[in-house]
Design a protein around this motif. Structure first.
Motif, mmCIF file in Angstrom:
data_model
loop_
_atom_site.group_PDB
_atom_site.id
_atom_site.type_symbol
_atom_site.label_atom_id
_atom_site.label_comp_id
_atom_site.label_asym_id
_atom_site.label_seq_id
_atom_site.Cartn_x
_atom_site.Cartn_y
_atom_site.Cartn_z
ATOM 1 N N ALA A 138 -41.812 6.606 49.780
ATOM 2 C CA ALA A 138 -42.082 7.368 48.557
ATOM 3 C C ALA A 138 -41.537 6.622 47.337
ATOM 4 O O ALA A 138 -42.198 6.540 46.303
ATOM 5 C CB ALA A 138 -41.458 8.761 48.648
ATOM 6 N N ARG A 139 -40.334 6.037 47.487
ATOM 7 C CA ARG A 139 -39.724 5.290 46.375
ATOM 8 C C ARG A 139 -40.578 4.068 46.036
ATOM 9 O O ARG A 139 -40.874 3.789 44.878
ATOM 10 C CB ARG A 139 -38.312 4.862 46.763
ATOM 11 C CG ARG A 139 -37.466 4.344 45.607
ATOM 12 C CD ARG A 139 -35.971 4.303 45.966
ATOM 13 N NE ARG A 139 -35.753 3.707 47.264
ATOM 14 C CZ ARG A 139 -35.160 4.317 48.296
ATOM 15 N NH1 ARG A 139 -34.711 5.547 48.185
ATOM 16 N NH2 ARG A 139 -34.997 3.687 49.456
ATOM 17 N N CYS A 140 -40.985 3.338 47.062
ATOM 18 C CA CYS A 140 -41.767 2.115 46.863
ATOM 19 C C CYS A 140 -43.112 2.448 46.210
ATOM 20 O O CYS A 140 -43.536 1.784 45.263
ATOM 21 C CB CYS A 140 -41.958 1.428 48.218
ATOM 22 S SG CYS A 140 -42.699 -0.212 48.121
ATOM 23 N N GLU A 141 -43.752 3.510 46.708
ATOM 24 C CA GLU A 141 -45.053 3.884 46.170
ATOM 25 C C GLU A 141 -44.930 4.378 44.731
ATOM 26 O O GLU A 141 -45.751 4.068 43.875
ATOM 27 C CB GLU A 141 -45.678 4.979 47.061
ATOM 28 C CG GLU A 141 -47.172 5.142 46.859
ATOM 29 C CD GLU A 141 -47.515 6.408 46.111
ATOM 30 O OE1 GLU A 141 -46.986 7.466 46.471
ATOM 31 O OE2 GLU A 141 -48.305 6.335 45.158
ATOM 32 N N LYS A 150 -38.665 -5.946 46.187
ATOM 33 C CA LYS A 150 -37.338 -5.420 46.529
ATOM 34 C C LYS A 150 -37.477 -4.111 47.316
ATOM 35 O O LYS A 150 -36.858 -3.930 48.364
ATOM 36 C CB LYS A 150 -36.568 -5.155 45.226
ATOM 37 C CG LYS A 150 -35.069 -5.291 45.361
ATOM 38 C CD LYS A 150 -34.390 -5.104 44.015
ATOM 39 C CE LYS A 150 -33.398 -3.969 44.108
ATOM 40 N NZ LYS A 150 -33.066 -3.354 42.832
ATOM 41 N N ASN A 151 -38.319 -3.216 46.817
ATOM 42 C CA ASN A 151 -38.549 -1.950 47.536
ATOM 43 C C ASN A 151 -39.292 -2.175 48.844
ATOM 44 O O ASN A 151 -39.026 -1.518 49.846
ATOM 45 C CB ASN A 151 -39.374 -0.990 46.669
ATOM 46 C CG ASN A 151 -38.570 -0.429 45.508
ATOM 47 O OD1 ASN A 151 -37.367 -0.247 45.619
ATOM 48 N ND2 ASN A 151 -39.245 -0.173 44.400
ATOM 49 N N LEU A 152 -40.244 -3.105 48.819
ATOM 50 C CA LEU A 152 -41.051 -3.343 50.009
ATOM 51 C C LEU A 152 -40.194 -3.885 51.152
ATOM 52 O O LEU A 152 -40.421 -3.551 52.318
ATOM 53 C CB LEU A 152 -42.207 -4.310 49.686
ATOM 54 C CG LEU A 152 -43.223 -4.521 50.818
ATOM 55 C CD1 LEU A 152 -43.897 -3.209 51.217
ATOM 56 C CD2 LEU A 152 -44.277 -5.555 50.418
ATOM 57 N N ARG A 153 -39.195 -4.718 50.806
ATOM 58 C CA ARG A 153 -38.308 -5.247 51.850
ATOM 59 C C ARG A 153 -37.638 -4.123 52.626
ATOM 60 O O ARG A 153 -37.482 -4.195 53.842
ATOM 61 C CB ARG A 153 -37.249 -6.179 51.236
ATOM 62 C CG ARG A 153 -37.747 -7.617 51.073
ATOM 63 C CD ARG A 153 -36.594 -8.590 50.820
ATOM 64 N NE ARG A 153 -36.054 -8.464 49.473
ATOM 65 C CZ ARG A 153 -36.563 -9.081 48.406
ATOM 66 N NH1 ARG A 153 -37.606 -9.894 48.515
ATOM 67 N NH2 ARG A 153 -36.025 -8.924 47.212
ATOM 68 N N VAL A 189 -41.194 -10.781 53.500
ATOM 69 C CA VAL A 189 -41.927 -10.240 52.348
ATOM 70 C C VAL A 189 -42.204 -11.329 51.304
ATOM 71 O O VAL A 189 -43.299 -11.399 50.734
ATOM 72 C CB VAL A 189 -41.135 -9.053 51.735
ATOM 73 C CG1 VAL A 189 -41.685 -8.678 50.367
ATOM 74 C CG2 VAL A 189 -41.194 -7.851 52.671
ATOM 75 N N ASP A 190 -41.210 -12.221 51.085
ATOM 76 C CA ASP A 190 -41.374 -13.259 50.064
ATOM 77 C C ASP A 190 -42.482 -14.254 50.394
ATOM 78 O O ASP A 190 -42.953 -14.978 49.514
ATOM 79 C CB ASP A 190 -40.052 -14.007 49.859
ATOM 80 C CG ASP A 190 -39.018 -13.105 49.196
ATOM 81 O OD1 ASP A 190 -39.429 -12.128 48.538
ATOM 82 O OD2 ASP A 190 -37.813 -13.356 49.358
ATOM 83 N N TRP A 236 -49.086 -0.662 52.686
ATOM 84 C CA TRP A 236 -47.777 -1.236 53.040
ATOM 85 C C TRP A 236 -46.662 -0.495 52.307
ATOM 86 O O TRP A 236 -45.598 -0.239 52.858
ATOM 87 C CB TRP A 236 -47.748 -2.732 52.696
ATOM 88 C CG TRP A 236 -48.640 -3.551 53.593
ATOM 89 C CD1 TRP A 236 -49.193 -3.155 54.776
ATOM 90 C CD2 TRP A 236 -49.084 -4.890 53.374
ATOM 91 N NE1 TRP A 236 -49.951 -4.163 55.303
ATOM 92 C CE2 TRP A 236 -49.905 -5.244 54.469
ATOM 93 C CE3 TRP A 236 -48.881 -5.845 52.364
ATOM 94 C CZ2 TRP A 236 -50.502 -6.501 54.585
ATOM 95 C CZ3 TRP A 236 -49.477 -7.095 52.479
ATOM 96 C CH2 TRP A 236 -50.285 -7.418 53.575
ATOM 97 N N THR A 237 -46.963 -0.184 51.050
ATOM 98 C CA THR A 237 -46.036 0.598 50.224
ATOM 99 C C THR A 237 -45.561 1.831 50.986
ATOM 100 O O THR A 237 -44.386 2.168 50.977
ATOM 101 C CB THR A 237 -46.796 1.045 48.949
ATOM 102 O OG1 THR A 237 -47.489 -0.072 48.435
ATOM 103 C CG2 THR A 237 -45.874 1.641 47.944
ATOM 104 N N ASP A 238 -46.490 2.487 51.626
ATOM 105 C CA ASP A 238 -46.170 3.719 52.351
ATOM 106 C C ASP A 238 -45.689 3.454 53.779
ATOM 107 O O ASP A 238 -45.448 4.399 54.526
ATOM 108 C CB ASP A 238 -47.411 4.632 52.414
ATOM 109 C CG ASP A 238 -47.599 5.408 51.122
ATOM 110 O OD1 ASP A 238 -46.636 5.462 50.323
ATOM 111 O OD2 ASP A 238 -48.681 5.953 50.908
#
Lengths: 498, 498
Positions: B112-115, B132-135, B378-379, B411-413
């Motif tokens: 939820a934060r990432c999205e 950063k959030n996706l990691r 992720v990078d 991916w965000t979710d």
């Protein structure tokens, strides 16, 4: 979502009530959707889902652990607001624990069945079909009332009344309505004769629905509705729902007549502003809830009756109306004011003016009290209804169930004890508004300029921000210097209508 | 809402899953509201309420008693459908019980934060902020995948894939995508060269939004959407939500271009008809759920790509379009068909034609597989993304995160393992539609007459009514005589575009 072991009992209760508030949030939104968006085919599944959540909430609230926590928290050192919060937690628990889940569920299902059938029975004027379902609702309501009455040591009706209006009792209501009965029918007659000599033109439609919607939005904006945290939609029965963070109000549009929808929006915006301004740092806790149904109604009626139907406001409302629909004779200032202050006794409560409205409420109060106390039965309602409509409003309802005792949804849903809060709300509104007038000498001039900030600031400071921190009597006394005093209402009606 | 003591274990499980379905109903409607109606200020409270309900559902499903009931029910004498239902109950339980509630909650909150941050980071092209959030999402996803992989004895990625597509594995996907890679880029190039010689005019707008909405409604009606049990609204990202009794689809309108919204509605109506025709007598039970995400997508793509973008249907769609917007050169029949069959490789997956679409999916599949298995971090995503976009679609995305690896929400979710189901769905759709053509020799003539009843009857009989009664492979074999065979998809693309 579980509390740490070291938490105090009060902290554990806070977490518990936060959890319940989250479930309330889902009930509120799914309930709103049911009235505004849901296609008919979703009805059965939605009712089942909402009932399931109600049962869950009841189980969580009344778990044995809650009682232990309430007792332990009582011994803990708490600040003033926490203490008030604990009191409201206790009240919710006490109200819930008395009634077994099975009765909660049975009453909810009987109410849903009665209301669902009513949707077709009312247009068909089918009293026989309706009364069959209503008898079941009354039976279960009496069971509940009996349990509550026994525990509280009050009458059955008072036990139900207290669910909506904590601290109110039928002795007080009898006093208030007893007084009303002595002067209201006479006042009503005088107003009607007076207005008969002041002809009032009706506006010519049609009034485009999208323009009505835009007009409604502009009035909501003027009244300070926060659109970042709420919205307005359409439903058969206008209401204010949702949650303080996301308040949902509704209205219903009619192409031939725009004032009902518009003033309905003003009314619901009054409810909405109360909700939107409840203490945010306490949201999710019982202390952050609106004080009572009468106080809630006092805010909607303060907006609709005290403010918006007053000449000062109508003068600034008028240009918003003509901006959408253009000028016409009926919208000229003096006629526009008369239109919004017309008094005309009629069958339907929700369409009633503020002078005849209390008669509708008295009638229902007297009938529902006798019904809950077991002095009359469902089959006695139509005759009593007709008698009282004659006495209070001079109208005949024999055989007209549709516009008589079948017009409302409250009994259908088992909400006995709710009706009186409408008139209590009207009285609180009159008392509050008179006090605002005294406190803000420039109010009338400010309203005429469209500047409502001082009024809203006063309400925010004296009512909204307190949530359920104080009992109703304290809240009103702090705000106005005295407890409920019906003379302000009488004075308001005399000032405006005679 | 509690079961009688004498009930069999299976009956108790039925009651348990009915209860869960009721909570799912509330999640679905509150989730729909969040995307379509909710003002921004409601976001935080809504997320908290939905998370609370997710935790509750996880707790109910994974209670120790559920395992006991599942074991006992296994020994009971059950009919075929009940047996299939029990299998699905077991699958839901097994999937849920592996992962601790704390991880479910942490992943949901990180997602939820990432999205939420992505909504502003994407327009700002802010890869550093986003990654950063996706990691964190990837870290928690790997934890979950590791637990699931160990229990199932499969790879980490396959363990996630199985949540969306039971029975599918990356070996099979590697075979399918390996084959695609050998012919798709070449086919794409040929189609693009061919179409370069067939000039195609774009319609001139603006296209009134209310007329677009009316057009959408008329197409939904033609496609058999049941408006008594569903509705269409607007959201940023089109979807099909709600519950089978009340299906909510969405689209997004653009005044300059109407085809995206219109074909989007066709796509979601395909999803909706599957939902609306799941076996009603089993609603609320796992066996009545759609078989899988790929089968779901096969229905939407059968509607959108196989049916609606075919010349027969476009000829009956055209008059509905001109009825709203009038005639213009671009809407003449041959140009209208070309418009709807145009192939043009682009950055954005959701806007892709059906020839380039699988390239988008392959790219994501290869990257997410390596990411979940821990072969890349992720990078590494942006460089890989650019390489693959060059190889598959001939496009450069260096520095263009917004229209590159930040364009999607999956991916965000944390929905790793979902992407391949889009292309599996396209393949199932091609296979099903070819089989329908064989089974219904008059199909083409029927479509040209606007009579889709035989097609819908076939889908109802072969797919919709079965819910989750059979594994995917059985379902497809019964319907088409063979298991998934990608050659139908290749053949379809060649027939339509070369």
């Amino acid at each position: 979502m579980t509390s740490a072991h070291s938490a105090s009992a009060y902290e554990e209760l806070r977490a518990l009530f936060t959890r319940l508030a989250r479930f309330d949030h889902l009930s509120a939104i799914a309930g709103w959707d049911m009235q505004t968006m849901m296609p008919p085919g979703g009805s059965q599944a939605r009712s089942a889902a909402l009932a399931e959540l109600s049962v869950l909430k009841h189980q969580i609230l009344t778990a044995p652990q809650t009682a232990t926590l309430l007792d332990r928290a009582q011994q803990e050192s708490l600040g003033d607001i926490d203490r008030a919060n604990l009191l409201e937690m206790r009240r919710q628990y006490d109200n819930a624990v008395l009634v077994p889940t099975s009765l909660v569920e049975a009453k909810s299902l009987a109410g849903a069945r009665c209301e669902h059938a009513w949707r077709t029975q009312r247009p068909a004027n089918d009293w026989d079909g309706f009364s069959k379902n209503l008898r079941e609702v009354v039976k279960l309501t009496r069971e509940e009332a009996q349990i509550r009455a026994q525990a509280a040591g009050v009458s059955r009706y008072d036990a139900l009344l207290n669910l909506y209006e904590p601290g109110m009792c039928s002795r007080e209501l009898d006093r208030i309505f007893g007084d009303l009965k002595t002067w209201l029918p006479d006042l009503l007659q005088k107003v009607v004769s007076k207005q008969a000599k002041e002809p009032c033109q009706l506006p010519h439609g049609p009034f485009d629905l999208e323009k009505q919607r835009q007009l409604g939005l502009s009035v909501m904006k003027l009244l300070g509705f926060n659109f970042e945290a709420g919205r307005v939609d359409v439903s058969v029965h206008p209401f204010c729902g949702g949650v303080p963070e996301d308040v949902r109000i509704t209205t219903r549009y009619n192409e031939n007549e725009f004032l009902t929808a518009l003033l309905g929006i003003v009314h619901e915006t009054g409810h909405a502003r109360y909700e939107q301004n409840l203490p945010r740092e306490w949201l999710g806790q019982p202390v952050a809830l609106a004080r009572s149904t009468a106080i809630h109604e006092s805010q909607s009626l303060l907006f609709e009756m005290q403010l918006a139907r007053g000449s000062d406001f109508l003068k600034i409302l008028r240009p918003l109306v003509t901006a959408q629909f253009g000028e016409q004779a009926a919208l000229e200032e003096s006629n526009f004011i008369r239109l919004n202050q017309r008094v005309k006794p009629g069958f339907i409560r929700v369409d009633a003016d503020e002078v005849s409205y209390p008669a509708h409420v008295m009638l229902r109060y007297e009938i529902e009290q006798a019904l809950v106390e077991g002095e009359i039965e469902v089959d006695d309602i139509p005759v009593l209804w007709n008698e009282k409509m004659h006495r209070y409003l001079g109208l005949d309802t024999v055989g007209n169930y549709r516009n008589g005792c079948m017009q409302d949804i409250h009994w259908t849903d088992g909400a006995f004890g709710y009706f009186p809060t409408y008139t209590l709300g009207a009285m609180y509104a009159a008392q509050l508004f008179q006090h605002v007038r005294n406190a803000l000498p420039n109010l009338s001039a400010d309203i005429a300029k469209g500047d409502l900030s001082a009024l809203f600031h006063w309400l925010q400071h004296n009512i909204w921000q307190h949530g359920s921190r104080y009992p109703t009597e304290t809240l009103i006394t702090c705000a106005t210097g005295e407890a409920l005093n019906p003379r302000y209402f009488r004075q308001h009606l005399k000032n405006r209508y005679l």
